[in-house]
Design a protein around this motif. Structure first.
Motif, PDB file in Angstrom:
ATOM      1  N   ILE A 264      -2.154   2.014  -8.678  1.00 30.15           N
ATOM      2  CA  ILE A 264      -2.321   3.257  -8.520  1.00 30.15           C
ATOM      3  C   ILE A 264      -4.020   3.471  -8.781  1.00 30.15           C
ATOM      4  O   ILE A 264      -4.527   3.250  -9.845  1.00 30.15           O
TER       5      ILE A 264
ATOM      6  N   THR B  46       0.795  -1.296  -0.054  1.00 22.67           N
ATOM      7  CA  THR B  46      -0.161   0.131   0.014  1.00 22.67           C
ATOM      8  C   THR B  46       0.863   1.259  -0.106  1.00 22.67           C
ATOM      9  O   THR B  46       2.032   1.364   0.767  1.00 22.67           O
ATOM     10  N   ALA B  47       0.532   2.326  -0.908  1.00 23.38           N
ATOM     11  CA  ALA B  47       1.207   3.808  -0.958  1.00 23.38           C
ATOM     12  C   ALA B  47       0.149   4.428  -0.175  1.00 23.38           C
ATOM     13  O   ALA B  47      -1.009   4.651  -0.804  1.00 23.38           O
ATOM     14  N   TRP B  48       0.605   5.601   0.866  1.00 31.40           N
ATOM     15  CA  TRP B  48      -0.048   6.298   1.314  1.00 31.40           C
ATOM     16  C   TRP B  48       0.451   7.816   0.959  1.00 31.40           C
ATOM     17  O   TRP B  48       1.679   8.111   0.879  1.00 31.40           O
TER      18      TRP B  48
ATOM     19  N   ALA C 276       8.769   8.418  -6.260  1.00 34.95           N
ATOM     20  CA  ALA C 276       8.919   7.503  -5.136  1.00 34.95           C
ATOM     21  C   ALA C 276       8.860   5.912  -5.423  1.00 34.95           C
ATOM     22  O   ALA C 276       9.252   5.030  -4.572  1.00 34.95           O
TER      23      ALA C 276
ATOM     24  N   THR D  19       4.222  -5.727  -5.837  1.00 31.66           N
ATOM     25  CA  THR D  19       4.131  -4.512  -4.642  1.00 31.66           C
ATOM     26  C   THR D  19       3.892  -3.303  -5.538  1.00 31.66           C
ATOM     27  O   THR D  19       4.024  -3.292  -6.787  1.00 31.66           O
ATOM     28  N   VAL D  20       3.583  -2.377  -4.877  1.00 35.64           N
ATOM     29  CA  VAL D  20       3.241  -1.071  -5.623  1.00 35.64           C
ATOM     30  C   VAL D  20       4.509  -0.300  -6.108  1.00 35.64           C
ATOM     31  O   VAL D  20       4.396   0.449  -7.126  1.00 35.64           O
ATOM     32  N   ARG D  21       5.572  -0.874  -5.791  1.00 31.74           N
ATOM     33  CA  ARG D  21       6.755  -0.435  -6.506  1.00 31.74           C
ATOM     34  C   ARG D  21       7.071  -1.453  -7.449  1.00 31.74           C
ATOM     35  O   ARG D  21       7.962  -1.446  -8.638  1.00 31.74           O
TER      36      ARG D  21
ATOM     37  N   ALA E  62      -4.866   6.347   1.092  1.00 32.06           N
ATOM     38  CA  ALA E  62      -4.017   5.305   0.339  1.00 32.06           C
ATOM     39  C   ALA E  62      -4.508   5.462  -1.225  1.00 32.06           C
ATOM     40  O   ALA E  62      -5.769   5.618  -1.503  1.00 32.06           O
TER      41      ALA E  62
ATOM     42  N   LEU F 244       4.541  10.281  -7.161  1.00 33.33           N
ATOM     43  CA  LEU F 244       4.445   8.740  -6.854  1.00 33.33           C
ATOM     44  C   LEU F 244       5.523   7.951  -7.770  1.00 33.33           C
ATOM     45  O   LEU F 244       6.310   7.118  -7.224  1.00 33.33           O
TER      46      LEU F 244
ATOM     47  N   VAL G 211       6.590   4.363  -6.987  1.00 29.95           N
ATOM     48  CA  VAL G 211       5.282   3.819  -6.939  1.00 29.95           C
ATOM     49  C   VAL G 211       4.727   3.736  -8.368  1.00 29.95           C
ATOM     50  O   VAL G 211       4.429   4.715  -9.016  1.00 29.95           O
TER      51      VAL G 211
END
Length: 308
Positions: A34, A2-4, A28, A118-120, A52, A25, A30
């Motif tokens: 999204i 999760t990305a916040w 970072a 993952t979000v990455r 989120a 994002l 991400v």
């Protein structure tokens, strides 16, 4: 996964655009999962908040090996507990049979599962399901030559569920056991359509089913024994599983699990590892008179003894 984003709205300055959030994002790292609607909602918020805006995908574990029974009435000797917490070993039912070459069970292999992310953008490897083979010791059954996941009957007989497989016990059917048939010693199940006459013996590695009376005979089974009539005249009946009879009189009965007598037991020696139930189908006639009865868990009988 999760990305916040911590967001503070502009105070008199220029508001934040969704495109700027997306750029931040990406900077970072991400790049996966999204949610554009969450980003737009964030930019329109009049108050500070933490939201989120991206969600990864968890890896899904694979399914374990499954075994599909292809014989609808296969016997299963696994003990069952009824609504009262008692173990019921009584129900034998009709003996189901199969023919050589008939499918018994299909093995459905495990699945590999589904990968996550993952979000990455980093992949998440799944855990594969547990792989299990057919049970190794399955007398009377074989794996199909052209399909390693299909179990077939190798002989005609009675199918019995055994772990991750089905074995086939051969069934011997006779009208009566008397001097004409002689004593019977059989690797499988014996079905007697009539009676076992005095002095005759039946030894079977599977079940023994007698439609009539066991009169001064001797029965020994590696499975269960079901007697439609009675056990009388100093007959000796011994089963590794359960024993069921309509009545018992002047006889010796031993069971590895449960003894069930539909009506009454008179002047007999009853011994069971788990339970002895007398008067199972006729509480009004249920009597335990004379003899002895020994069990580790339960002895259940409507009336013990007789009126003097």
């Amino acid at each position: 996964l999760t990305a916040w984003v911590d967001f503070v709205p502009a105070f008199g300055g220029k508001g934040l655009s969704p495109e700027e959030v997306l750029v931040a994002l990406e900077a970072a790292g991400v790049v996966f999962g999204i949610d554009p609607s969450a980003v737009a909602l964030l930019c329109q918020s009049p108050a500070p908040q933490r939201l989120a805006v991206a969600a990864g995908k968890a890896a899904e574990r694979g399914e374990d090996t499954r075994f599909e029974l292809l014989v609808s009435e296969s016997r299963d000797r696994t003990p069952r507990v009824d609504a009262h917490g008692l173990i019921d070993f009584r129900e034998l039912g009709d003996i189901p049979t199969v023919t050589a070459g008939q499918p018994l069970m299909r093995r459905i292999p495990p699945t590999a599962g589904m990968a996550g992310c993952t979000v990455r953008g980093a992949p998440l490897d799944p855990v594969p399901g547990r792989d299990e083979p057919f049970s190794t010791d399955l007398p009377g059954a074989r794996v199909a030559d052209d399909d390693p996941d299909l179990l077939l009957a190798a002989v005609n007989g009675q199918p019995v569920r055994l772990g991750n497989g089905v074995m086939v016990e051969q069934v011997l059917r006779v009208a009566n056991v008397d001097v004409k048939t002689g004593n019977i010693s059989f690797d499988g199940t014996v079905h007697v359509g009539g009676e076992v006459l005095p002095g005759m013996k039946i030894h079977a590695t599977g079940d023994i089913v007698v439609a009539g009376v066991v009169d001064a005979g001797e029965l020994e089974a590696g499975g269960d024994i079901h007697i439609g009539g009675g056990i009388i005249a100093q007959a000796r009946v011994r089963a590794a599983g359960s024993v069921e009879a309509r009545f018992v009189e002047n006889a010796h009965v031993y069971a590895g699990t449960t003894i069930t007598v539909d009506d009454m037991a008179l002047q007999s020696d009853l011994q069971a590892i788990n339970q002895i139930i007398v008067g199972a189908k006729s509480a009004g006639r249920g009597r335990l008179v004379g003899g002895s009865a020994r069990a580790m868990l339960l002895i259940q009988v409507p009336v013990i003894g007789a009126a003097t």
